[in-house]
Motif scaffolding. Sequence first.
Motif, mmCIF file in Angstrom:
data_model
loop_
_atom_site.group_PDB
_atom_site.id
_atom_site.type_symbol
_atom_site.label_atom_id
_atom_site.label_comp_id
_atom_site.label_asym_id
_atom_site.label_seq_id
_atom_site.Cartn_x
_atom_site.Cartn_y
_atom_site.Cartn_z
ATOM 1 N N PHE A 267 0.825 -1.204 0.000
ATOM 2 C CA PHE A 267 0.000 0.000 0.000
ATOM 3 C C PHE A 267 0.861 1.257 0.000
ATOM 4 N N GLN A 268 1.935 1.209 0.797
ATOM 5 C CA GLN A 268 2.781 2.398 0.898
ATOM 6 C C GLN A 268 3.420 2.692 -0.449
ATOM 7 N N ARG A 269 3.955 1.652 -1.113
ATOM 8 C CA ARG A 269 4.563 1.833 -2.436
ATOM 9 C C ARG A 269 3.522 2.327 -3.438
ATOM 10 N N MET B 80 0.970 4.197 -2.898
ATOM 11 C CA MET B 80 0.769 5.636 -2.751
ATOM 12 C C MET B 80 1.952 6.403 -3.303
ATOM 13 N N VAL B 81 3.174 5.962 -2.983
ATOM 14 C CA VAL B 81 4.374 6.683 -3.426
ATOM 15 C C VAL B 81 4.435 6.706 -4.955
ATOM 16 N N ALA C 108 1.737 8.798 -6.643
ATOM 17 C CA ALA C 108 2.023 10.219 -6.474
ATOM 18 C C ALA C 108 3.155 10.641 -7.407
ATOM 19 N N ALA C 109 4.174 9.767 -7.557
ATOM 20 C CA ALA C 109 5.306 10.115 -8.424
ATOM 21 C C ALA C 109 4.848 10.221 -9.875
ATOM 22 N N LYS D 289 1.848 10.980 -10.961
ATOM 23 C CA LYS D 289 1.073 12.214 -11.093
ATOM 24 C C LYS D 289 2.005 13.412 -11.139
ATOM 25 N N SER E 134 2.164 16.286 -14.012
ATOM 26 C CA SER E 134 1.841 17.694 -13.754
ATOM 27 C C SER E 134 3.064 18.566 -14.003
ATOM 28 N N PRO F 280 7.272 19.737 0.170
ATOM 29 C CA PRO F 280 8.502 19.237 -0.441
ATOM 30 C C PRO F 280 8.310 18.982 -1.936
ATOM 31 N N VAL G 24 8.722 17.228 -5.610
ATOM 32 C CA VAL G 24 8.535 15.821 -5.965
ATOM 33 C C VAL G 24 9.338 15.504 -7.212
ATOM 34 N N GLY G 25 10.008 14.331 -7.187
ATOM 35 C CA GLY G 25 10.620 13.691 -8.339
ATOM 36 C C GLY G 25 11.262 14.606 -9.352
ATOM 37 N N GLU H 231 16.379 10.319 -6.404
ATOM 38 C CA GLU H 231 14.954 10.072 -6.661
ATOM 39 C C GLU H 231 14.693 8.588 -6.940
ATOM 40 N N LYS I 39 14.624 6.621 -3.831
ATOM 41 C CA LYS I 39 13.349 6.759 -3.106
ATOM 42 C C LYS I 39 12.288 5.857 -3.702
#
Lengths: 277, 228
Positions: B37-39, B41-42, B45-46, B48, B52, B79, B81-82, B123, B126
């Motif tokens: 689940f954590q991955r 989300m990460v 988000a990356a 997206k 953007s 912070p 991102v990527g 990056e 991460k």
Amino acid sequence: MKDTFNNVVIYNGYPLSLVVAVTFHSAILALLLFLQSSRSADVMELVQPTVVKALLVQENPQVANERVRLKRQQQQQQRAREQEQAQQAAEAERQRQEQARAEEQRKARELASLRQRQEKERLDAEQLQREQETLAEEQRRQRELVEAQRQQEVRDRETQREREAAEAAAAEIASSEFEMVQSGTALIQQLVQESWSRPPSARNGMRAVLQMRLLPTGELVDVSVTQSSGDPAFDRSAENAVYGAAPFRELQALPINIFNENFRSLSLIFEPEDLLN
Amino acid sequence: MNEGITPTLLILEASLPVQLVLLTLLGLSIVSWVMIFQRWMVLSAALKGVLSFEHRFWSGMDLSQLYKEGSQMQKEAIPAVGMENIFRAGFKEFMRLRQQPSMDKEAIMEGAQRAMRVAYSREEEKLEKHLPFLATVASVSVYIGLFGTVIGIMNSFIGLASQAQVTMQVIAPDIAEALIATAMGLFVAIPAVVVYNRYSATVDNITSSYVTFTDEFSSILHRQIHSD
């Protein structure tokens, strides 16, 4: 801004993940439990075993044999007790005799001393001689006493040994008999169980008792229903199972006395225990 | 009523090694699902963030304007991102080196590219965090489950050795108990395998877009430095 949420969540989010994962597992567990508990009996009824358990209970040779063995043990103990009592009586008798002998001895000694005193003055030499004689006699008596005691001890030990040997032999015979009866019973039970195909009308809690008579060759003389289950089809299926399983050739190997005691007439109880309805 | 064998009863009455194996597998399962689940989300988000930022970057906005926007966001404790991190590292280094008068053009380009490479590998690190753990769980949990099964079956056979007559009713519960361990191992391994493959494909996807962006951005910088 949409990115705000992403930025907060992006490189951590562990607590949220943990909650989600634990919830996920609990959900699966709950689902399994639910499925398990809601499994209805209707579904289970379709699973019908073809071979059903037959139990040998009434006039069970194992139990009978166990009883015989117990009785035999008790008899042995009784015999041992009697022997002990006899020994004690013999011992008492022997002691009484010894006392009597000692009494006699004492009297003889008194007499001798009386005579000694009377003849002391005139028969010094004789007195010496007589004293020596009495001494010798006393020694001889004591020797005899010791000898008798030793013999008694030897006899005691021998009887003890014999008794132990007899007990061991009896126990061995009993245990091998017990095993034979057990294996014979198990065999009959297995064969009957294998050939019993239960009618569809059978239900848990039904119980039919059949009496079968056997020949030492293992052949079946006849079988009769001594206690009906109330369902003729069930009784007949049990009868057929016994007829189908006979003859029990392996019983030929049993010694005739064991066969007569345990297998000539045998009761079987038929109980469908493993049904689901 | 006859007592059927239920999975719950089997697990509760299982022998100690099998229970230990099951506990281990349950722990692995929970931890691997936390990672999943954590991955998730990460990585989403990356993805997206890539979309953007590329949208903003190619919208014709001035680069220093973009950089200032990023600084503004950082001041608001959001912070970066990527891809934006790579852009900021490269642009910052580029501007700093350019202000020094004695620098020649190639050296400025070198410095900017080096800064972007460093940001890129940070990056990537991460993104790839925890993926090796998932791979390990995927390959090992099957063996752990198999181990439990073998131990369980071994125990049941040791128990059978002392019995004269062996029926299906005697064997069945032990075998079923042993097989639960394998089932559990597969239950842990299958999601881990699927998710590992899926996530490593996604990470490849994202990093390749980072690489492409780095190349494009350095070509823009190159054009800028040679135009004046």
